[in-house]
Design a protein around this motif. Structure first.
Motif, mmCIF file in Angstrom:
data_model
loop_
_atom_site.group_PDB
_atom_site.id
_atom_site.type_symbol
_atom_site.label_atom_id
_atom_site.label_comp_id
_atom_site.label_asym_id
_atom_site.label_seq_id
_atom_site.Cartn_x
_atom_site.Cartn_y
_atom_site.Cartn_z
ATOM 1 N N ALA A 185 0.859 -1.185 0.000
ATOM 2 C CA ALA A 185 0.000 0.000 0.000
ATOM 3 C C ALA A 185 0.894 1.232 0.000
ATOM 4 N N GLU A 186 0.682 2.111 -0.963
ATOM 5 C CA GLU A 186 1.379 3.395 -1.020
ATOM 6 C C GLU A 186 2.905 3.240 -1.036
ATOM 7 N N GLY A 187 3.392 2.223 -1.736
ATOM 8 C CA GLY A 187 4.823 2.033 -1.873
ATOM 9 C C GLY A 187 5.487 1.388 -0.673
ATOM 10 N N LYS A 188 4.713 0.889 0.279
ATOM 11 C CA LYS A 188 5.255 0.221 1.460
ATOM 12 C C LYS A 188 4.564 -1.124 1.626
ATOM 13 N N MET A 189 5.081 -1.911 2.566
ATOM 14 C CA MET A 189 4.463 -3.195 2.867
ATOM 15 C C MET A 189 3.903 -3.149 4.279
ATOM 16 N N TYR A 190 2.713 -3.674 4.439
ATOM 17 C CA TYR A 190 2.055 -3.686 5.746
ATOM 18 C C TYR A 190 1.662 -5.119 6.099
ATOM 19 N N GLU A 191 1.769 -5.419 7.383
ATOM 20 C CA GLU A 191 1.291 -6.717 7.858
ATOM 21 C C GLU A 191 0.809 -6.585 9.298
ATOM 22 N N VAL A 192 -0.082 -7.486 9.668
ATOM 23 C CA VAL A 192 -0.666 -7.498 11.008
ATOM 24 C C VAL A 192 -0.197 -8.752 11.724
ATOM 25 N N SER A 193 0.282 -8.565 12.959
ATOM 26 C CA SER A 193 0.691 -9.719 13.767
ATOM 27 C C SER A 193 -0.020 -9.674 15.117
ATOM 28 N N PHE A 194 -0.193 -10.847 15.722
ATOM 29 C CA PHE A 194 -0.907 -10.981 16.986
ATOM 30 C C PHE A 194 0.010 -11.487 18.091
ATOM 31 N N GLY A 195 -0.213 -10.986 19.298
ATOM 32 C CA GLY A 195 0.346 -11.570 20.501
ATOM 33 C C GLY A 195 -0.787 -12.218 21.278
ATOM 34 N N ASP A 196 -0.541 -12.586 22.524
ATOM 35 C CA ASP A 196 -1.591 -13.218 23.318
ATOM 36 C C ASP A 196 -2.769 -12.278 23.563
ATOM 37 N N SER A 197 -2.474 -11.016 23.696
ATOM 38 C CA SER A 197 -3.549 -10.049 23.972
ATOM 39 C C SER A 197 -3.382 -8.772 23.157
ATOM 40 N N THR A 198 -2.524 -8.812 22.177
ATOM 41 C CA THR A 198 -2.223 -7.600 21.412
ATOM 42 C C THR A 198 -2.337 -7.849 19.912
ATOM 43 N N MET A 199 -2.385 -6.753 19.211
ATOM 44 C CA MET A 199 -2.472 -6.777 17.752
ATOM 45 C C MET A 199 -1.671 -5.585 17.255
ATOM 46 N N THR A 200 -0.789 -5.793 16.267
ATOM 47 C CA THR A 200 0.133 -4.745 15.838
ATOM 48 C C THR A 200 0.175 -4.661 14.325
ATOM 49 N N LEU A 201 0.195 -3.432 13.820
ATOM 50 C CA LEU A 201 0.388 -3.184 12.403
ATOM 51 C C LEU A 201 1.847 -2.813 12.184
ATOM 52 N N LEU A 202 2.517 -3.518 11.274
ATOM 53 C CA LEU A 202 3.924 -3.253 10.955
ATOM 54 C C LEU A 202 4.001 -2.579 9.588
ATOM 55 N N GLU A 203 4.745 -1.489 9.522
ATOM 56 C CA GLU A 203 4.950 -0.753 8.281
ATOM 57 C C GLU A 203 6.410 -0.910 7.870
ATOM 58 N N LYS A 204 6.649 -1.468 6.670
ATOM 59 C CA LYS A 204 8.009 -1.767 6.236
ATOM 60 C C LYS A 204 8.265 -1.221 4.834
ATOM 61 N N LYS A 205 9.560 -1.018 4.555
ATOM 62 C CA LYS A 205 9.975 -0.656 3.208
ATOM 63 C C LYS A 205 11.355 -1.239 2.967
ATOM 64 N N ASP A 206 11.489 -1.915 1.838
ATOM 65 C CA ASP A 206 12.743 -2.580 1.487
ATOM 66 C C ASP A 206 13.202 -3.505 2.613
ATOM 67 N N GLY A 207 12.237 -4.155 3.244
ATOM 68 C CA GLY A 207 12.543 -5.112 4.303
ATOM 69 C C GLY A 207 12.840 -4.515 5.653
ATOM 70 N N LYS A 208 12.875 -3.185 5.756
ATOM 71 C CA LYS A 208 13.197 -2.527 7.019
ATOM 72 C C LYS A 208 11.917 -2.027 7.694
ATOM 73 N N LEU A 209 11.861 -2.215 9.016
ATOM 74 C CA LEU A 209 10.714 -1.763 9.786
ATOM 75 C C LEU A 209 10.759 -0.240 9.938
ATOM 76 N N LEU A 210 9.723 0.424 9.471
ATOM 77 C CA LEU A 210 9.637 1.881 9.596
ATOM 78 C C LEU A 210 8.842 2.295 10.826
ATOM 79 N N ASN A 211 7.710 1.637 11.037
ATOM 80 C CA ASN A 211 6.829 1.979 12.155
ATOM 81 C C ASN A 211 6.051 0.755 12.599
ATOM 82 N N SER A 212 5.662 0.775 13.842
ATOM 83 C CA SER A 212 4.705 -0.222 14.323
ATOM 84 C C SER A 212 3.580 0.522 15.030
#
Length: 788
Positions: free
Chosen positions: A81-108
């Motif tokens: 999306a918009e030139g970046k890669m996004y994915e959603v991951s889950f923990g036991d009680s959490t949910m996080t959106l990861l924003e990446k570009k060229d394999g590097k984590l930009l934001n969570s």
């Protein structure tokens, strides 16, 4: 010829935005407080159990250990999306959106809320200034897959007609506080600080609770807790009792969330009249196909109002749905329909054209779902039969081809037309073609449109759509038709007609709008006062002014109840400008642009007003902001061209006006006329003729454009063409005496004084010309006769 540059003008469109408004009056909450669904559970356990897992009960859910364990959603695959890669991951009680570009984590981004889940899960993450933002990934519960949420909102217009693209996921349209919040939570307080552009939004309860439909429970709980054993309950139980609602009240109480609309009051309570609190979008909006099928997400009401079953029976939302949003007859979808249409079961195969074993229900053909990029949207609530010819003409979907995807609409149309009632599409095709033409500013068949408006057929949505589209029509013939519509039984039609009369300041219209300012429905009153405010105040008596003042107060409230809504500030700017308050208007336009920088109309309107007050630099700055965002914007290019021409920057002006003309597909008469003036100034009279011809063809109802064409034809040395144009103009607009004088002068210079005299004598016979004009014509005749 005098050099004249014409302003494009200010936008007078009142923007309709999708903003629900179920906020409760604070004073009411203090006297009869909201207690939340837990206060209902003690006595209504059964209903609580039905409500809790329902669409309404789970309209919004917190992300916690319980949610993660119960819903068991998988981690997403990376999605672009918009030139970046996004994915959603889950923990036991959490949910996080990861924003990446060229394999590097930009934001969570921490995800703290989920919306929906019965069909599609959307998710929210906290952002700056108190915003909750919809993340760019959503989960399709039916297909069990993640998808790009902003891309799912892209409108797939008919190819070659219009284009659409996904909004950035951080856009204000995906900010929960701005758009969708009030239909997913209960007892909301927005708490928006306009100066800081910051939200401090609070609510009593996530999801749509009992009190959303039944009102505050405080008094109800007090009554029954104080009830002595054996004592009979009072008739007034301290709640809104929806079981006593009329058809209109049932439909109205669901519609705040199930409509594309904009609120006109700061609060709504079930049982109130819908059009006392909201306006609704109709087919003037391109989120509908020309035949009224949904192209975008339109939230049901507009289609429902087109439904003949609703119009001709007592059918309402709660006939088919429970108050918690479930289908009442899920196990037997035909049940509701068979109450009126039992004859259809006598020979089901003949009626459907399918074998009984195919398992079709009424919903299959009359309520098909609109599919959008991998997830289904709402069922079509207009209940109309399949219309494959509308697919052929307008690109709209039809139920036949949604099932028979391997077949063409032409095939489906042949099948439909062979049926005994195979002509059932014809009426829809007639008015849909008129909708299409009006959207394109083609008024060739406007008399047919007038007939629909005057009769109110086929329904109030189509009639309202025609009236709203007439806002782009320059023909004076529309005024009489709008006056007829102002007396319609439909409050929606009356409101559209009242607004449509804006710009007509005749005495007849003044009196009609004064009556409309006293209409029983608030929407009609505020649209009428919006139109009447352009009249000079000296035309009203003191009593009439009181009527206007009262309606005007409601109109101002409609624009100030949502401080975070950019379109409210835009409309407020138009209001202040019509009142002659340039400073207040500019402040409102700038506020609208500040709240939503992608909004174009506030910048265009403010640029014209800045030019009017002498701030040319700011006018140019705002127009260039528009063009940076939308380089092909017709209005911005047009106004920039005119502004530059006024400053003597002719080459730049010519470029901008040509861009405006290109953007309008050669239909912008004002741009074309001004281009004819500009190119003529450096001797290009052939070019002047070309542009003047475009203007004249585009606006045949305005004689000034054809006059300009005749002038430049003469300047270009083509006297015969000029004479022909002037003769045509005199025939179509005999009252336009400038054409008579111009042609008489040509005859005089050619030595043909008799023809010149005849022209003037014929002009004297034209009805409606002033005494002053008659005197001038007689003097011209006398002067010519003396020179013979």
């Amino acid at each position: 010829m005098k050099r004249i540059l014409f302003k494009f003008g200010l936008g007078i469109l009142v923007v309709l935005a999708l903003f629900s408004c179920k906020q409760r009056n604070q004073q009411q909450a203090e006297t009869n407080e909201f207690l939340g669904s837990e206060s209902c559970r003690e006595c209504h356990e059964k209903f609580n159990q039905l409500w809790s897992p329902s669409y309404h009960g789970q309209a919004m859910m917190p992300i916690n250990a319980a949610f993660v364990a119960k819903h068991q959603l998988p981690n997403s695959q990376p999605i672009a999306a918009e030139g970046k890669m996004y994915e959603v991951s889950f923990g036991d009680s959490t949910m996080t959106l990861l924003e990446k570009k060229d394999g590097k984590l930009l934001n969570s981004f921490q995800i703290i809320w989920a919306l929906g889940g019965h069909n599609v899960y959307c998710f929210l993450t906290p952002m700056e200034k108190g915003k909750l933002q919809t993340i760019p990934l959503a989960y399709d519960a039916n297909r069990k897959s993640w998808f790009n949420y902003p891309e799912s909102a892209v409108r797939h217009f008919v190819e070659g007609v219009e284009e659409d693209e996904a909004l950035p996921w951080r856009d204000a349209m995906y900010t929960f506080n701005t758009g969708c919040y009030s239909c997913h939570i209960s007892q909301l307080s927005t708490n928006f600080d306009l100066d800081a552009e910051t939200y401090h939004t609070t609510w009593r309860e996530a999801g749509i609770n009992c009190e959303t439909c039944h009102g505050p429970a405080g008094e109800h709980v007090r009554i029954f807790k104080n009830l002595k054993e054996g004592e009979k309950a009072p008739e007034d139980i301290g709640l809104i009792v929806t079981s006593t609602f009329t058809q209109e009240q049932h439909n109205a109480s669901c519609s705040p969330c199930h409509a594309k609309m904009n609120p006109i009051t700061p609060s709504y309570m079930p049982g109130d009249k819908y059009f006392d609190n909201y306006n609704v979008t109709t087919l003037e909006d391109r989120d509908f196909f020309a035949d009224g099928r949904d192209l975008g997400e339109n939230y049901t009401l507009t289609g429902w109002m087109m439904n003949k079953c609703v119009q001709e029976s007592e059918l309402h939302c709660v006939t088919c749905h429970t108050s918690s949003g479930r289908d009442r007859n899920k196990d037997n979808p035909n049940q509701t329909c068979l109450g009126c249409h039992n004859n259809r079961t006598e020979d089901l195969e003949t009626h459907t054209g399918h074998k009984a074993k195919d398992g079709l229900t009424c919903l299959s053909c009359h309520m098909p779902k609109r599919e959008f990029v991998g997830n289904f949207l709402r069922s079509d609530h207009s209940f109309r039969p399949p219309m494959p010819e509308a697919t052929i003409r307008f690109g709209s979907p039809n139920a036949c081809n949604q099932c028979h995807s391997d077949k063409t609409p032409q095939w489906a149309n042949e099948v439909v037309k062979k049926r005994p009632n195979g002509n059932y599409q014809e009426e829809t095709l007639k008015w849909a073609q008129l909708i299409k033409e009006a959207r394109e500013n083609d008024w060739t068949n406007i008399d047919k449109m007038y007939d629909y408006i005057k009769t109110g057929k086929p329904n109030e949505v189509v009639t309202t759509s025609f009236i709203r589209l007439l806002g782009n029509c320059q023909l004076d013939s529309k005024w009489d038709v709008l006056m007829v519509a102002l007396n319609s039984e439909s409050e929606l039609v009356r409101s559209a007609a009242a607004y449509g009369l804006s710009g007509n300041t005749s005495e007849e219209v003044k009196e009609a709008l004064l009556r409309a300012c006293q209409d029983e429905i608030r929407l009609v009153r505020i649209q009428a006062v919006n139109a009447i405010l352009i009249f000079e105040s000296t035309r009203f008596t003191a009593e009439q002014q009181k009527i206007i003042d009262k309606a005007e107060a409601e109109y101002v409230t409609s624009m100030t109840s949502r401080a975070d809504n950019w379109s409210n500030h835009y409309n407020l700017g138009i209001y202040h400008q019509n009142k002659g308050n340039a400073d207040a208007a500019l402040n409102s336009y700038e506020t609208a642009a500040r709240l939503y920088p992608e909004s174009i109309m506030p910048l265009i309107n403010s640029s014209v007003l800045y030019s009017y007050v002498g701030n040319q630099a700011k006018a140019e700055e705002n127009l260039k902001k528009v063009l940076a965002f939308d380089p092909e914007n017709e209005a911005a290019n047009m106004n920039l061209g005119l502004l530059l021409a006024e400053q003597g920057r002719m080459e730049e002006a010519e470029i901008a006006l040509k861009d405006a003309l290109k953007a309008s597909s050669d239909k912008n008469a004002v741009a074309a006329k001004n281009l004819s003036v500009l190119v003529a100034q450096h001797g290009d009279f052939a070019g002047a003729v070309k542009y003047a011809a475009i203007a004249a063809e585009s606006r045949p109802e305005d004689p000034d454009y054809k006059y300009t064409l005749a002038y430049y034809q003469m300047q270009n040395g083509d006297k015969s063409a000029s004479v022909k144009t002037l003769n045509q103009l005199i025939k179509s607009h005999p009252e336009f005496l400038s054409a008579t004088s111009f042609l008489a002068d040509i005859y005089y210079r050619d030595g043909n004084k008799d023809m010149a005299i005849k022209l003037y004598k014929d002009a004297l016979k034209v009805e409606g010309i002033s005494e002053q004009d008659k005197d001038a014509l007689q003097q011209a005749i006398a002067s010519l006769q003396q020179s013979l």
